[in-house]
Design an enzyme around this catalytic site. Structure first.
Site, short mmCIF file in Angstrom:
data_model
loop_
_atom_site.label_atom_id
_atom_site.label_comp_id
_atom_site.label_asym_id
_atom_site.label_seq_id
_atom_site.Cartn_x
_atom_site.Cartn_y
_atom_site.Cartn_z
N CYS A 152 -7.69 -3.86 -4.40
CA CYS A 152 -7.25 -2.92 -3.53
C CYS A 152 -8.88 -2.05 -3.26
O CYS A 152 -9.58 -2.15 -4.39
CB CYS A 152 -6.68 -1.80 -4.14
N THR A 153 -8.98 -1.67 -2.10
CA THR A 153 -10.20 -1.18 -1.76
C THR A 153 -10.88 0.08 -2.41
O THR A 153 -12.01 0.47 -2.43
CB THR A 153 -10.56 -1.02 -0.27
N HIS A 154 -9.65 0.78 -3.17
CA HIS A 154 -10.08 1.82 -4.04
C HIS A 154 -10.61 1.49 -5.28
O HIS A 154 -11.43 2.23 -6.05
CB HIS A 154 -8.90 2.60 -4.07
N TYR A 189 -0.41 1.92 4.56
CA TYR A 189 0.30 0.72 5.40
C TYR A 189 1.00 0.19 4.29
O TYR A 189 1.98 -0.59 4.92
CB TYR A 189 -1.02 -0.11 5.76
N GLY A 190 0.86 0.13 3.15
CA GLY A 190 1.75 -0.64 2.23
C GLY A 190 3.12 -0.29 2.20
O GLY A 190 3.79 -1.53 1.66
N ASP A 193 -9.47 0.46 8.30
CA ASP A 193 -8.69 0.58 7.21
C ASP A 193 -7.69 1.64 7.51
O ASP A 193 -7.58 2.35 8.56
CB ASP A 193 -9.51 0.95 6.04
N SER A 194 -6.37 1.79 6.55
CA SER A 194 -5.42 2.78 6.77
C SER A 194 -6.09 4.13 6.29
O SER A 194 -5.49 5.28 6.76
CB SER A 194 -4.29 2.45 6.07
N GLU A 221 -9.45 8.84 -5.24
CA GLU A 221 -9.47 9.89 -4.34
C GLU A 221 -10.06 11.44 -4.88
O GLU A 221 -10.64 11.86 -4.20
CB GLU A 221 -8.48 10.16 -3.52
N CYS A 243 -8.58 -3.61 4.88
CA CYS A 243 -7.18 -3.17 4.49
C CYS A 243 -6.40 -4.27 3.93
O CYS A 243 -6.26 -5.46 4.61
CB CYS A 243 -6.54 -2.39 5.36
N ASN A 244 -6.13 -4.18 2.44
CA ASN A 244 -5.31 -5.55 1.89
C ASN A 244 -4.00 -5.78 2.93
O ASN A 244 -3.71 -7.05 2.88
CB ASN A 244 -5.07 -5.27 0.69
N THR A 245 -3.42 -4.77 2.98
CA THR A 245 -1.94 -4.93 3.91
C THR A 245 -2.36 -5.66 5.04
O THR A 245 -1.52 -6.41 5.51
CB THR A 245 -1.22 -3.61 3.78
#
Length: 279
Positions: A196-198, A46-47, A14-15, A157, A77-79
């Site tokens: 989004c992974t968050h 990355y977005g 992931d980023s 975060e 990572c979605n992007t």
């Protein structure tokens, strides 16, 4: 693919730390498997990068993981899932590759009763339209509404994932799509994809705003289910036994990776658990 492939770890990148929600879902779903995680923290997010840059980063991350020996790749990572899956498959034709976008879109299509699906994600993912395209390909008749929820990322975060602050932000973002009480018409979406992974860290606050009648789709869980299917189909499942401890790599700031990553993993992560690599 090597003869000992089933014993190799699954590579995840992931980023940054968001993909650790995918890793957490993978570890829960596949307790016999070992994992190698890479967070490209030097170049996040990355977005905001061009598709060409994201593709290059994804190839570099995967090269690092392949060099260390992995049996499949999870693009958490979605992007990168939106732009790099085909280039990765071409570069490593024998390596199974799973992203997070298509499994989430497929689960959203399976869950909806009305065909009206909402997607929430970062600004870059919404603007890029990856989930909208994937859902439309799978469900041509679907109606899709997408909304960016950028403040969810810093809330996750910082660990502010529940309580009045998280719920107030969730309400601000989501009430236009899911009005409360009698204001919600029959035409409102009946399915919400967390793109989004968050965002799985805020799933409780999100669910309280949208209500129990809305299916909330966690792309981390759906990606883990697809990985399990691929392992079974390809005969790559690890033999029963005690898996190797998960290894963590970061391209910058291992202290922050460990501190914030612990919130996403649901357990303490020490600085010494994170190795720094140069791509």
């Amino acid at each position: 693919m090597r003869n000992d492939a089933p014993r190799l770890p699954i590579g995840v990148f992931d980023s940054g730390v968001g993909g650790l929600t995918v890793l957490r879902a993978l570890r829960r779903r596949l307790p016999a498997e070992s994992f190698l995680y890479l967070g490209d923290t030097a170049r996040l997010p990355y977005g905001t990068k061009s598709p060409q840059s994201v593709e290059r980063y994804a190839l570099q991350c995967t090269r690092q993981l392949v060099a260390r020996g992995v049996k499949m790749l999870v693009v958490a990572c979605n992007t990168a899932s939106a732009v790099a899956l085909e280039p990765l498959a071409r570069a490593w034709p024998g390596l199974p590759v799973v992203g997070v976008v298509r499994p989430g879109a497929r689960a959203g299509c399976a869950a909806t009763r009305s065909g009206h699906i909402a997607v929430i994600a970062t600004e870059g993912t919404v603007r890029g339209g990856a989930y909208q395209r994937a859902i439309q390909e799978l469900c041509p008749q679907a109606r899709i509404v997408a909304r960016a929820c950028p403040l969810f990322v810093p809330l996750a975060e910082e660990g502010w994932t529940s309580g009045p602050v998280a719920e107030a932000v969730a309400r601000e973002y989501l009430e236009p799509l899911f009005p409360p009480g009698d204001r919600r018409g029959a035409d409102a979406p009946d399915t919400l994809v967390l793109g989004c992974t968050h965002f799985p860290l805020l799933a409780g606050a999100v669910a309280r705003v949208v209500g129990p009648e809305v299916a909330v789709i966690d792309s981390a869980q759906t990606a883990a289910a697809e990985v399990a299917d691929v392992l079974e189909r390809e005969g790559l499942g690890a033999p029963q036994g005690t898996p190797e401890p998960t290894r963590f790599l970061a391209t910058d700031d291992p202290e922050r990776f460990a501190r914030v990553g612990g919130l996403f993993l649901g357990r303490t992560l020490a600085r010494e658990d994170v190795a720094v690599v140069d791509l």
